[in-house]
Design a protein around this motif. Sequence first.
Motif, PDB file in Angstrom:
ATOM      1  N   THR A  22       0.804  -1.308   0.118  1.00 36.54           N
ATOM      2  CA  THR A  22       0.055   0.081   0.116  1.00 36.54           C
ATOM      3  C   THR A  22       0.864   1.408  -0.038  1.00 36.54           C
ATOM      4  OG1 THR A  22      -1.946  -1.075   1.007  1.00 36.54           O
ATOM      5  CG2 THR A  22      -1.798   1.219   1.292  1.00 36.54           C
ATOM      6  N   VAL A  23       1.893   1.308   0.939  1.00 37.55           N
ATOM      7  CA  VAL A  23       2.760   2.326   0.752  1.00 37.55           C
ATOM      8  C   VAL A  23       3.740   2.565  -0.224  1.00 37.55           C
ATOM      9  CG1 VAL A  23       4.532   3.396   2.058  1.00 37.55           C
ATOM     10  CG2 VAL A  23       2.852   2.489   3.347  1.00 37.55           C
ATOM     11  N   ALA A  24       4.116   1.640  -0.718  1.00 34.01           N
ATOM     12  CA  ALA A  24       5.174   1.610  -2.090  1.00 34.01           C
ATOM     13  C   ALA A  24       4.032   2.149  -3.229  1.00 34.01           C
ATOM     14  CB  ALA A  24       5.449   0.395  -2.293  1.00 34.01           C
ATOM     15  N   VAL A  25       2.661   1.525  -3.473  1.00 32.34           N
ATOM     16  CA  VAL A  25       1.934   2.102  -4.561  1.00 32.34           C
ATOM     17  C   VAL A  25       1.870   3.472  -4.261  1.00 32.34           C
ATOM     18  CG1 VAL A  25      -0.367   1.783  -5.342  1.00 32.34           C
ATOM     19  CG2 VAL A  25       0.833  -0.231  -5.020  1.00 32.34           C
ATOM     20  N   ALA A  26       1.305   3.801  -3.027  1.00 27.23           N
ATOM     21  CA  ALA A  26       0.879   5.452  -2.932  1.00 27.23           C
ATOM     22  C   ALA A  26       2.040   6.293  -3.232  1.00 27.23           C
ATOM     23  CB  ALA A  26       0.249   5.572  -1.645  1.00 27.23           C
ATOM     24  N   VAL A  27       3.352   6.027  -2.575  1.00 24.46           N
ATOM     25  CA  VAL A  27       4.239   6.746  -2.783  1.00 24.46           C
ATOM     26  C   VAL A  27       4.759   7.026  -4.151  1.00 24.46           C
ATOM     27  CG1 VAL A  27       6.827   7.082  -2.165  1.00 24.46           C
ATOM     28  CG2 VAL A  27       5.013   6.373  -0.505  1.00 24.46           C
ATOM     29  N   ILE A  28       5.074   5.809  -4.782  1.00 27.01           N
ATOM     30  CA  ILE A  28       5.644   5.724  -6.189  1.00 27.01           C
ATOM     31  C   ILE A  28       4.590   6.426  -7.202  1.00 27.01           C
ATOM     32  CG2 ILE A  28       6.322   4.480  -8.131  1.00 27.01           C
ATOM     33  CD1 ILE A  28       7.327   2.437  -6.240  1.00 27.01           C
ATOM     34  N   ALA A  29       3.275   6.029  -7.128  1.00 28.67           N
ATOM     35  CA  ALA A  29       2.227   6.885  -8.039  1.00 28.67           C
ATOM     36  C   ALA A  29       2.230   8.205  -7.828  1.00 28.67           C
ATOM     37  CB  ALA A  29       0.975   6.063  -7.729  1.00 28.67           C
ATOM     38  N   TYR A  30       2.401   8.883  -6.338  1.00 25.72           N
ATOM     39  CA  TYR A  30       2.266  10.131  -6.125  1.00 25.72           C
ATOM     40  C   TYR A  30       3.552  10.807  -6.682  1.00 25.72           C
ATOM     41  CZ  TYR A  30       1.080  14.558  -3.448  1.00 25.72           C
ATOM     42  OH  TYR A  30       0.796  15.689  -3.037  1.00 25.72           O
ATOM     43  N   LEU A  31       4.782  10.498  -6.536  1.00 28.49           N
ATOM     44  CA  LEU A  31       5.787  10.983  -6.692  1.00 28.49           C
ATOM     45  C   LEU A  31       5.779  11.270  -8.523  1.00 28.49           C
ATOM     46  CD1 LEU A  31       8.745   9.562  -4.918  1.00 28.49           C
ATOM     47  CD2 LEU A  31       7.664  11.679  -4.906  1.00 28.49           C
ATOM     48  N   GLY A  32       5.265  10.333  -9.170  1.00 28.05           N
ATOM     49  CA  GLY A  32       5.096  10.225 -10.691  1.00 28.05           C
ATOM     50  C   GLY A  32       4.079  11.276 -11.124  1.00 28.05           C
ATOM     51  N   ALA A  33       2.924  11.240 -10.254  1.00 26.17           N
ATOM     52  CA  ALA A  33       1.928  12.287 -10.503  1.00 26.17           C
ATOM     53  C   ALA A  33       2.271  13.719 -10.318  1.00 26.17           C
ATOM     54  CB  ALA A  33       0.807  11.839  -9.374  1.00 26.17           C
ATOM     55  N   CYS A  34       3.294  13.975  -9.203  1.00 24.12           N
ATOM     56  CA  CYS A  34       3.729  15.281  -9.161  1.00 24.12           C
ATOM     57  C   CYS A  34       4.510  15.735 -10.272  1.00 24.12           C
ATOM     58  CB  CYS A  34       4.460  15.320  -7.810  1.00 24.12           C
ATOM     59  SG  CYS A  34       3.545  15.217  -6.310  1.00 24.12           S
ATOM     60  N   LEU A  35       5.242  14.796 -10.952  1.00 27.12           N
ATOM     61  CA  LEU A  35       6.305  15.143 -11.897  1.00 27.12           C
ATOM     62  C   LEU A  35       5.485  15.518 -13.094  1.00 27.12           C
ATOM     63  CD1 LEU A  35       9.287  12.689 -11.578  1.00 27.12           C
ATOM     64  CD2 LEU A  35       9.241  15.065 -10.832  1.00 27.12           C
ATOM     65  N   ILE A  36       4.422  14.583 -13.444  1.00 25.58           N
ATOM     66  CA  ILE A  36       3.572  14.788 -14.567  1.00 25.58           C
ATOM     67  C   ILE A  36       2.650  15.984 -14.393  1.00 25.58           C
ATOM     68  CG2 ILE A  36       1.766  13.832 -16.270  1.00 25.58           C
ATOM     69  CD1 ILE A  36       2.909  11.097 -15.243  1.00 25.58           C
ATOM     70  N   GLY A  37       2.118  16.115 -13.178  1.00 22.65           N
ATOM     71  CA  GLY A  37       1.277  17.416 -12.930  1.00 22.65           C
ATOM     72  C   GLY A  37       2.209  18.679 -13.188  1.00 22.65           C
ATOM     73  N   LEU A  38       3.457  18.597 -12.565  1.00 19.59           N
ATOM     74  CA  LEU A  38       4.106  20.030 -12.715  1.00 19.59           C
ATOM     75  C   LEU A  38       4.305  20.162 -14.167  1.00 19.59           C
ATOM     76  CD1 LEU A  38       5.721  22.357 -11.546  1.00 19.59           C
ATOM     77  CD2 LEU A  38       7.524  20.800 -11.289  1.00 19.59           C
ATOM     78  N   GLY A  39       4.629  19.207 -14.972  1.00 24.65           N
ATOM     79  CA  GLY A  39       4.764  19.505 -16.308  1.00 24.65           C
ATOM     80  C   GLY A  39       3.516  20.039 -17.012  1.00 24.65           C
ATOM     81  N   LEU A  40       2.349  19.504 -16.550  1.00 29.56           N
ATOM     82  CA  LEU A  40       1.156  19.805 -17.429  1.00 29.56           C
ATOM     83  C   LEU A  40       0.985  21.386 -16.895  1.00 29.56           C
ATOM     84  CD1 LEU A  40      -1.028  16.576 -16.579  1.00 29.56           C
ATOM     85  CD2 LEU A  40      -0.139  17.608 -18.884  1.00 29.56           C
ATOM     86  N   ALA A  41       1.123  21.608 -15.682  1.00 33.72           N
ATOM     87  CA  ALA A  41       0.843  23.088 -15.055  1.00 33.72           C
ATOM     88  C   ALA A  41       1.845  23.959 -16.118  1.00 33.72           C
ATOM     89  CB  ALA A  41       1.319  23.028 -13.718  1.00 33.72           C
ATOM     90  N   VAL A  42       3.039  23.634 -16.282  1.00 30.24           N
ATOM     91  CA  VAL A  42       3.927  24.531 -16.979  1.00 30.24           C
ATOM     92  C   VAL A  42       3.382  24.815 -18.418  1.00 30.24           C
ATOM     93  CG1 VAL A  42       6.207  24.792 -17.753  1.00 30.24           C
ATOM     94  CG2 VAL A  42       6.016  24.116 -15.342  1.00 30.24           C
ATOM     95  N   MET A  43       2.981  23.418 -18.919  1.00 28.41           N
ATOM     96  CA  MET A  43       2.321  23.493 -20.229  1.00 28.41           C
ATOM     97  C   MET A  43       1.070  24.319 -20.581  1.00 28.41           C
ATOM     98  SD  MET A  43       2.780  19.552 -21.440  1.00 28.41           S
ATOM     99  CE  MET A  43       1.863  19.892 -22.901  1.00 28.41           C
ATOM    100  N   ILE A  83       0.821  -4.722 -10.499  1.00 31.44           N
ATOM    101  CA  ILE A  83       1.044  -3.782  -9.534  1.00 31.44           C
ATOM    102  C   ILE A  83       1.752  -2.418 -10.563  1.00 31.44           C
ATOM    103  CG2 ILE A  83       3.564  -4.525  -9.029  1.00 31.44           C
ATOM    104  CD1 ILE A  83       3.057  -3.446  -6.367  1.00 31.44           C
ATOM    105  N   ALA A  84       2.415  -2.843 -11.443  1.00 30.61           N
ATOM    106  CA  ALA A  84       3.157  -1.790 -12.233  1.00 30.61           C
ATOM    107  C   ALA A  84       1.932  -0.887 -12.987  1.00 30.61           C
ATOM    108  CB  ALA A  84       4.064  -2.116 -13.144  1.00 30.61           C
ATOM    109  N   ARG A  85       0.756  -1.789 -13.373  1.00 25.56           N
ATOM    110  CA  ARG A  85      -0.213  -1.225 -14.133  1.00 25.56           C
ATOM    111  C   ARG A  85      -1.077  -0.440 -13.272  1.00 25.56           C
ATOM    112  NH1 ARG A  85      -2.232  -6.350 -18.002  1.00 25.56           N
ATOM    113  NH2 ARG A  85      -0.052  -7.299 -18.227  1.00 25.56           N
ATOM    114  N   ALA A  86      -1.351  -0.802 -12.202  1.00 23.22           N
ATOM    115  CA  ALA A  86      -2.082  -0.205 -11.025  1.00 23.22           C
ATOM    116  C   ALA A  86      -1.387   1.391 -10.652  1.00 23.22           C
ATOM    117  CB  ALA A  86      -2.285  -0.944  -9.756  1.00 23.22           C
ATOM    118  N   VAL A  87       0.085   1.545 -10.406  1.00 20.87           N
ATOM    119  CA  VAL A  87       0.861   2.591 -10.127  1.00 20.87           C
ATOM    120  C   VAL A  87       0.672   3.406 -11.342  1.00 20.87           C
ATOM    121  CG1 VAL A  87       3.109   3.222  -9.854  1.00 20.87           C
ATOM    122  CG2 VAL A  87       2.270   1.305  -8.799  1.00 20.87           C
TER     123      VAL A  87
END
Length: 260
Positions: free
Chosen positions: A50-71, A131-135
Amino acid sequence: MLGPQGKRDEDFPWWLVILVFTSLWLFWEVLSRDYYTAVLQTLAKGIGVTVAVAVIAYLGACLIGLGLAVMSLSRHLILRQIARLYIEVMRGVPIIVLLLYVAFALAPALVAGVNALAGEEVWRPRDFPLIARAVIALMLAYSAFLAEIFRAGLQAVPVGQIEAAQALGLSGWQRFRHITLPQAFRLILPPLGNDFVAMVKDSSLVSVLGVADITQLAKVTAAGNFRYFETYNVAALLYLMMTIGLSLLLRRVEARMRSR
């Protein structure tokens, strides 16, 4: 109603007192009853997932979200439209639907595309872990919401400071890294923290793919021992411990940042 110190009585965290006593009662039940202990030992194996899925997915979402915000704040119309299209689509699709789509439609299509480019079967769908697909699905879903948070934070930075940095000769990247992003981060920390807590809870949705997180282990355990009340009590307690602990930690961090 005002108390003797001039503060409102409801400011006292009675909700926290209730939760603490409830948690202590559940802990007592876990320690004093063998079947509770057995359930806890089983579900505790899913905490790491649970912790691994949440942390990895959130960090990836932050990177993508920041890129989208700049775009979305770009001078180029095409970049702004691409960002807006992505954000609106991802925000409009339920997360559980996106999980199923990524797991059973997008992932096999990606594997087929890789094999087509290679001219042979170099990758099989079963080699793409669930699990990779879920993340990936959680990452895509949350990136749209985080993009709006980042965009609001970036727009809240005073234009005068950016113009002053430009007058000093700082490049666009230097202005973004030294002026805009640090100030925006202080403003958006509370909503970012709230979304991380929400990510921890929404990570339970990966159980629909059979990922062995807390929720999936609870489903399997309850189906085997038929003690649904006890099993889901323990599952709820584990999630409450994580989410409330994170919420209290984030409040302390916010208080320290405000005091600086």
